[in-house]
Motif scaffolding. Structure first.
Motif, mmCIF file in Angstrom:
data_model
loop_
_atom_site.group_PDB
_atom_site.id
_atom_site.type_symbol
_atom_site.label_atom_id
_atom_site.label_comp_id
_atom_site.label_asym_id
_atom_site.label_seq_id
_atom_site.Cartn_x
_atom_site.Cartn_y
_atom_site.Cartn_z
ATOM 1 N N ARG A 38 1.102 -1.130 -0.257
ATOM 2 C CA ARG A 38 -0.315 0.113 0.074
ATOM 3 C C ARG A 38 0.917 1.247 0.402
ATOM 4 O O ARG A 38 2.254 1.597 0.199
ATOM 5 N N GLN A 39 0.392 2.292 -0.507
ATOM 6 C CA GLN A 39 1.232 3.637 -0.526
ATOM 7 C C GLN A 39 -0.042 4.922 -0.169
ATOM 8 O O GLN A 39 -1.316 4.876 -1.056
ATOM 9 N N ALA A 40 0.262 5.706 0.667
ATOM 10 C CA ALA A 40 -0.625 6.721 1.603
ATOM 11 C C ALA A 40 -0.043 7.663 0.865
ATOM 12 O O ALA A 40 1.369 8.013 0.155
ATOM 13 N N PRO A 41 -1.080 8.975 0.879
ATOM 14 C CA PRO A 41 0.078 10.107 -0.508
ATOM 15 C C PRO A 41 1.084 10.974 0.442
ATOM 16 O O PRO A 41 0.811 11.153 1.429
ATOM 17 N N GLY A 42 2.161 10.644 0.431
ATOM 18 C CA GLY A 42 3.118 11.615 0.927
ATOM 19 C C GLY A 42 4.002 10.631 1.145
ATOM 20 O O GLY A 42 5.286 10.627 2.048
ATOM 21 N N LYS A 43 4.086 9.420 1.485
ATOM 22 C CA LYS A 43 4.614 8.002 1.666
ATOM 23 C C LYS A 43 5.552 7.190 0.890
ATOM 24 O O LYS A 43 4.762 7.034 -0.465
ATOM 25 N N GLN A 44 6.199 6.322 1.649
ATOM 26 C CA GLN A 44 6.542 5.157 0.483
ATOM 27 C C GLN A 44 5.719 3.896 0.472
ATOM 28 O O GLN A 44 4.733 3.768 1.322
ATOM 29 N N ARG A 45 5.529 3.763 -0.500
ATOM 30 C CA ARG A 45 5.246 2.038 -0.574
ATOM 31 C C ARG A 45 5.284 1.174 -0.038
ATOM 32 O O ARG A 45 6.609 0.953 -0.303
ATOM 33 N N GLU A 46 5.087 0.403 0.924
ATOM 34 C CA GLU A 46 5.004 -0.931 1.780
ATOM 35 C C GLU A 46 4.493 -1.715 2.050
ATOM 36 O O GLU A 46 2.710 -1.910 1.423
ATOM 37 N N LEU A 47 5.253 -3.118 2.334
ATOM 38 C CA LEU A 47 4.370 -4.237 2.033
ATOM 39 C C LEU A 47 3.430 -4.808 3.152
ATOM 40 O O LEU A 47 3.661 -3.716 4.822
ATOM 41 N N VAL A 48 2.030 -4.910 3.172
ATOM 42 C CA VAL A 48 0.919 -4.952 3.699
ATOM 43 C C VAL A 48 0.940 -6.761 4.374
ATOM 44 O O VAL A 48 1.177 -7.010 5.081
ATOM 45 N N ALA A 49 0.829 -7.552 3.233
ATOM 46 C CA ALA A 49 0.974 -8.922 3.453
ATOM 47 C C ALA A 49 1.372 -9.908 2.622
ATOM 48 O O ALA A 49 1.674 -9.227 0.582
ATOM 49 N N SER A 50 2.271 -10.730 1.996
ATOM 50 C CA SER A 50 2.507 -11.684 1.190
ATOM 51 C C SER A 50 2.685 -13.606 1.589
ATOM 52 O O SER A 50 2.329 -13.510 2.290
ATOM 53 N N SER A 51 2.349 -13.942 0.489
ATOM 54 C CA SER A 51 1.666 -15.314 0.446
ATOM 55 C C SER A 51 3.261 -15.915 -0.502
ATOM 56 O O SER A 51 2.901 -15.430 -1.702
ATOM 57 N N THR A 52 4.339 -16.964 -0.416
ATOM 58 C CA THR A 52 5.343 -18.070 -0.916
ATOM 59 C C THR A 52 3.741 -18.826 -2.213
ATOM 60 O O THR A 52 2.947 -18.762 -1.548
ATOM 61 N N SER A 53 4.429 -19.118 -2.786
ATOM 62 C CA SER A 53 3.893 -20.034 -3.948
ATOM 63 C C SER A 53 3.528 -20.869 -2.976
ATOM 64 O O SER A 53 2.776 -22.027 -3.297
ATOM 65 N N ASP A 54 4.241 -22.081 -1.716
ATOM 66 C CA ASP A 54 4.136 -22.581 -1.418
ATOM 67 C C ASP A 54 3.006 -22.571 0.154
ATOM 68 O O ASP A 54 2.344 -23.255 0.645
ATOM 69 N N GLY A 55 2.207 -20.929 -0.102
ATOM 70 C CA GLY A 55 0.916 -20.406 0.925
ATOM 71 C C GLY A 55 1.892 -20.022 2.170
ATOM 72 O O GLY A 55 1.024 -20.020 3.615
ATOM 73 N N PHE A 56 3.553 -19.814 2.640
ATOM 74 C CA PHE A 56 3.493 -19.193 3.518
ATOM 75 C C PHE A 56 2.934 -17.787 3.548
ATOM 76 O O PHE A 56 3.400 -17.505 2.607
ATOM 77 N N THR A 57 2.899 -17.515 4.682
ATOM 78 C CA THR A 57 2.089 -15.992 5.104
ATOM 79 C C THR A 57 3.253 -15.283 5.847
ATOM 80 O O THR A 57 3.950 -15.287 6.583
ATOM 81 N N ASN A 58 3.002 -13.753 5.622
ATOM 82 C CA ASN A 58 4.783 -13.015 5.952
ATOM 83 C C ASN A 58 3.244 -11.433 6.396
ATOM 84 O O ASN A 58 2.475 -10.945 5.077
ATOM 85 N N TYR A 59 3.347 -11.017 7.752
ATOM 86 C CA TYR A 59 2.859 -9.577 7.425
ATOM 87 C C TYR A 59 2.887 -8.779 8.400
ATOM 88 O O TYR A 59 3.924 -9.129 9.459
ATOM 89 N N ALA A 60 3.076 -7.624 7.784
ATOM 90 C CA ALA A 60 3.483 -6.342 8.416
ATOM 91 C C ALA A 60 2.922 -6.553 9.875
ATOM 92 O O ALA A 60 1.757 -6.486 10.019
ATOM 93 N N ASP A 61 3.083 -5.944 10.419
ATOM 94 C CA ASP A 61 2.623 -5.806 12.441
ATOM 95 C C ASP A 61 1.820 -4.840 12.246
ATOM 96 O O ASP A 61 0.547 -5.310 13.174
ATOM 97 N N PHE A 62 1.405 -3.854 11.729
ATOM 98 C CA PHE A 62 0.484 -3.092 11.313
ATOM 99 C C PHE A 62 -0.719 -3.915 11.062
ATOM 100 O O PHE A 62 -1.834 -3.244 11.282
ATOM 101 N N VAL A 63 -1.015 -4.611 10.473
ATOM 102 C CA VAL A 63 -1.814 -5.258 10.127
ATOM 103 C C VAL A 63 -2.056 -6.752 10.534
ATOM 104 O O VAL A 63 -3.228 -7.470 10.685
ATOM 105 N N LYS A 64 -1.682 -6.908 11.767
ATOM 106 C CA LYS A 64 -1.391 -8.774 11.922
ATOM 107 C C LYS A 64 -2.803 -8.558 13.138
ATOM 108 O O LYS A 64 -3.122 -7.860 13.722
ATOM 109 N N GLY A 65 -3.390 -10.386 12.926
ATOM 110 C CA GLY A 65 -4.827 -9.906 12.865
ATOM 111 C C GLY A 65 -6.203 -9.718 12.943
ATOM 112 O O GLY A 65 -6.868 -9.736 13.153
#
Length: 114
Positions: A38-65
Motif C-alpha cells: 500500500r502507498q499513502a499520500p506522501g509516503k513510500q510504498r510498504e508491504l502489507v502481506a505476502s504469500s509464497t508459492s508454497d502458501g507461507f504468509t507474512n504480515y506487516a505488524d500494523f495489520v496482524k490480526g
C-alpha cells in the motif's frame, strides 16, 4: 500479456471491513509469490502481506490480526480480507506477483473515514 487486476476497494467507516481481490492472467500463478502493498499520500510504498508459492504468509505488524492474505491458484487470484479498518489504513493498495520478474496491478483506493 501479464495483467494483475485489483478490485474491492472503496470507502468504509472506521471499524468496518473490505475484501480486496487481485485476479492475475498471463503468468503461471501458482509458481509466483504474491503480495499486497500500500502507498499513502506522501509516503513510500510498504508491504502489507505476502504469500509464497508454497502458501507461507507474512504480515506487516500494523495489520496482524486484522488482515488475512489468501490465494486460490485455481482462479489465479489473491485475496485480502481487511477487518477493523482504521483511518491510517487509507491508501492505494497494490497487488504484486513475483518470480523472476515483478508484476504490479494498477492499484485500488481504500479510504477509511467517518
Amino acid at each position: 500479456q501479464v495483467q494483475l487486476v485489483e478490485s474491492g476497494g472503496g470507502l468504509v467507516q472506521p471499524g468496518g471491513s473490505l475484501r480486496l481481490s487481485c485476479a492475475a492472467s498471463g503468468i503461471a500463478f501458482s509458481k509466483y509469490a504474491v503480495g499486497w502493498y500500500r502507498q499513502a499520500p506522501g509516503k513510500q510504498r510498504e508491504l502489507v502481506a505476502s504469500s509464497t508459492s508454497d502458501g507461507f504468509t507474512n504480515y506487516a505488524d500494523f495489520v496482524k490480526g486484522r488482515f488475512t492474505i489468501s490465494r486460490d491458484n485455481t482462479k489465479s487470484t489473491v485475496y485480502l480480507p481487511m477487518d477493523s479498518l482504521k483511518p491510517e489504513d487509507t491508501a492505494v493498495y497494490y497487488c504484486n506477483a513475483r518470480s523472476k520478474r515483478d508484476y504490479w496491478g494498477q492499484g485500488t483506493q481504500v479510504t477509511v473515514s467517518s
